[in-house]
Enzyme design. Structure first.
Site, PDB file in Angstrom:
ATOM      1  CD  GLU A 112      -2.509  -1.308   2.713  1.00 27.84           C
ATOM      2  OE1 GLU A 112      -2.173  -0.530   3.634  1.00 27.84           O
ATOM      3  OE2 GLU A 112      -3.413  -2.153   2.844  1.00 27.84           O
ATOM      4  N   PRO A 113       1.690   1.452  -1.013  1.00 27.64           N
ATOM      5  CG  PRO A 113       2.716   1.527  -3.128  1.00 27.64           C
ATOM      6  CD  PRO A 113       1.826   0.669  -2.259  1.00 27.64           C
ATOM      7  CB  CYS A 154      -4.136  34.758  12.934  1.00 27.33           C
ATOM      8  SG  CYS A 154      -4.743  35.786  11.602  1.00 27.33           S
ATOM      9  CD  GLU A 155      -3.652  28.801  14.726  1.00 26.57           C
ATOM     10  OE1 GLU A 155      -2.950  28.252  15.596  1.00 26.57           O
ATOM     11  OE2 GLU A 155      -4.880  28.743  14.677  1.00 26.57           O
TER      12      GLU A 155
HETATM   13  C1  LIG Z   1      -1.435   5.980   5.200  1.00 26.46           C
HETATM   14  C2  LIG Z   1      -1.458   4.511   4.949  1.00 26.46           C
HETATM   15  C3  LIG Z   1      -0.665   3.935   3.956  1.00 26.46           C
HETATM   16  C4  LIG Z   1       0.326   4.721   3.131  1.00 26.46           C
HETATM   17  O1  LIG Z   1       1.424   5.087   3.883  1.00 26.46           O
HETATM   18  P1  LIG Z   1       2.686   5.787   3.175  1.00 26.46           P
HETATM   19  O2  LIG Z   1       3.618   6.065   4.278  1.00 26.46           O
HETATM   20  O3  LIG Z   1       2.199   7.005   2.509  1.00 26.46           O
HETATM   21  O4  LIG Z   1       3.234   4.792   2.208  1.00 26.46           O
HETATM   22  C5  LIG Z   1      -0.796   2.580   3.722  1.00 26.46           C
HETATM   23  N1  LIG Z   1      -1.656   1.828   4.437  1.00 26.46           N
HETATM   24  C6  LIG Z   1      -2.421   2.340   5.421  1.00 26.46           C
HETATM   25  C7  LIG Z   1      -3.342   1.463   6.165  1.00 26.46           C
HETATM   26  C8  LIG Z   1      -2.354   3.698   5.706  1.00 26.46           C
HETATM   27  O5  LIG Z   1      -3.098   4.202   6.689  1.00 26.46           O
END
Ligand SMILES: *Cc1c(COP(=O)(O)O)cnc(C)c1O
Length: 424
Positions: free
Chosen positions: A273-274, A342-343
């Site tokens: 899941e990149p 404004c922070e």
């Molecule tokens: C955010 C997330 C990702 C992606 O993470 P990266 O660091 O952007 O690669 C993959 N899987 C899950 C479950 C996430 O919450």
């Protein structure tokens, strides 16, 4: 590698001068390079080529329909964390059977939509969620495929706000409970066990945490085998870091080999899941200097983009390189690059050694493709900015800048304020 380079001292995105796009579209604006996105995606796929994994781009890093559509065309699946991301993913044409759904707080309506579309699998984050998904699948006359997201209690050595695989975080299920969960899931009539999942966190710059986690997950796989619980997928999540400043993240082939070696001989199919690693360095934020302000102790470069447009420095003290769009010989200064909000947390760079900048000139905030526009808001009633895609010598607006009407869209007065007899 990315496609943002100086040619004749002028920053280009692929073959287009950044200044040209800024003139045409206005600032601030996000600019993405399609060639960079493609190169990153193909490099990721190639690193894993031997294993034929399912790569599910993580939508939350950058959920622009144009970006999603490109990844889908290149053969990606999708990792989603909300019903909104399911909607976007379907709109971008993803096959539901390439979508995995993670997140600790899935609502009933979101679960129903995902079951209705028969997505590839839910990554379960609690025992209550498991029971609910079984129940909803039953009510909808379906079987939902599931993986349990294991919390492997591995320290990813990243910023605490983006570490998710430690037991003190809200994510995933601990080992012992997960095994009980699989046993329970096996008896549930409306869920089908499909995989084992984890996600350690983000911006991870060494292989150790991945190696430790995959070893733990393979051990669970063995225990499930002993219980005669079959699983098809090993979802290792995302998290590979990129270079913002001086980080040296692992090479993709070393990362891939670590995971491929671990699953070798198990028959498991990898899911990845990149997010950041694909899009982070494929985008920049272009902003214009409003004022150069000499403070009592330091110089402030006040620009037209603020923390509502790019939140990472305010949220995690993240580092983004800031460079002039037009290079010239000038003095170096130490300055804060700040927005109009404004922070005091409204900065893009702090105590930064950088070439001096002057009124009206353009600056590029680098590494702004991931978790930047996606986290933007309209705080201080600042309309969200434009997003532009470049491809070779062409560019196009993929999201028009919001206008004032967009700011108040959906708002209305309570009915008692609209009566003619209005006492106010
Ligand atoms: C955010 C997330 C990702 C992606 O993470 P990266 O660091 O952007 O690669 C993959 N899987 C899950 C479950 C996430 O919450």
């Amino acid at each position: 590698m990315h496609h943002f380079e100086y040619r004749n001292d002028s920053l280009h995105c692929e073959d287009v001068p950044v200044a040209h796009i800024a003139r045409a579209v206005g600032t601030p604006l996000y600019l993405y390079s399609q060639a960079t996105l493609e190169r990153h995606f193909k490099a990721f796929q190639e690193a894993f080529a031997g294993a034929a994994p399912l790569v599910c781009y993580s939508a939350k890093a950058n959920s622009s329909l144009a970006v999603l559509t490109l990844f889908r065309k290149w053969g990606s699946g999708l990792d989603i964390v909300s019903g909104g991301e399911l909607f976007r993913g379907l709109k971008a044409g993803f096959e539901p059977r390439t979508i995995v759904y993670s997140g600790v707080g899935k609502r009933v309506d979101e679960i129903d939509a995902a079951i209705g579309h028969d997505i590839l699998m839910f990554n379960i984050e609690s025992m209550e969620e498991l029971a609910l998904i079984n129940q909803r699948a039953g009510a909808l006359n379906r079987r939902a495929r599931i993986a349990i997201r294991i919390n492997p209690d591995v320290d990813p050595q990243t910023h605490p706000y983006i570490a998710t695989g430690l037991k003190k975080t809200k994510f995933g299920i601990d080992l012992a409970t997960a095994l009980a969960g699989y046993r329970e899931a096996r008896r549930m009539p409306n869920v089908e066990i499909a995989g084992i999942a984890c996600h350690l966190g983000s911006q991870i710059t060494s292989l150790g945490p991945f190696r430790e986690a995959v070893t733990g997950l393979i051990q669970i796989f063995r225990e499930l085998q002993a219980l005669e619980i079959p699983v098809t997928y090993l979802d290792m999540g995302g998290g590979v870091g990129i270079t913002y400043h001086e980080e040296s993240p692992p090479r993709l082939d070393a990362y891939a080999d670590t995971l491929i070696d671990a699953v070798d001989g198990t028959g498991l199919r990898l899911i990845l899941e990149p997010g950041r690693v694909l899009v982070g360095n494929a985008g920049i934020l272009v902003t214009r200097v409003l004022y150069r302000k000499q403070g009592k102790d330091k110089i402030f470069i006040v620009v037209d983009a603020g923390m509502n447009d790019l939140m990472r420095p305010a949220l995690y003290q993240a580092y983004h390189a800031v460079q002039p769009v037009e290079q010239s010989a000038r003095e170096n200064i130490v300055a804060d690059v700040v927005g109009p909000i404004c922070e005091s947390s409204d900065f893009l760079a702090r105590d930064r050694s950088m070439p001096d900048a002057c009124r009206d000139e353009l600056l590029a905030v680098m590494g702004a493709g991931a978790y930047c526009f996606a986290m933007s808001s309209t705080y201080c009633s600042r309309p969200r900015v434009a997003e532009v895609m470049v491809y070779g010598d062409q560019f196009d607006v993929i999201r028009r800048p919001e206008d004032m009407q967009d700011l108040v869209r959906g708002e209305q007065l309570p009915h008692w304020l609209t009566k003619p007899s209005d006492p106010w």
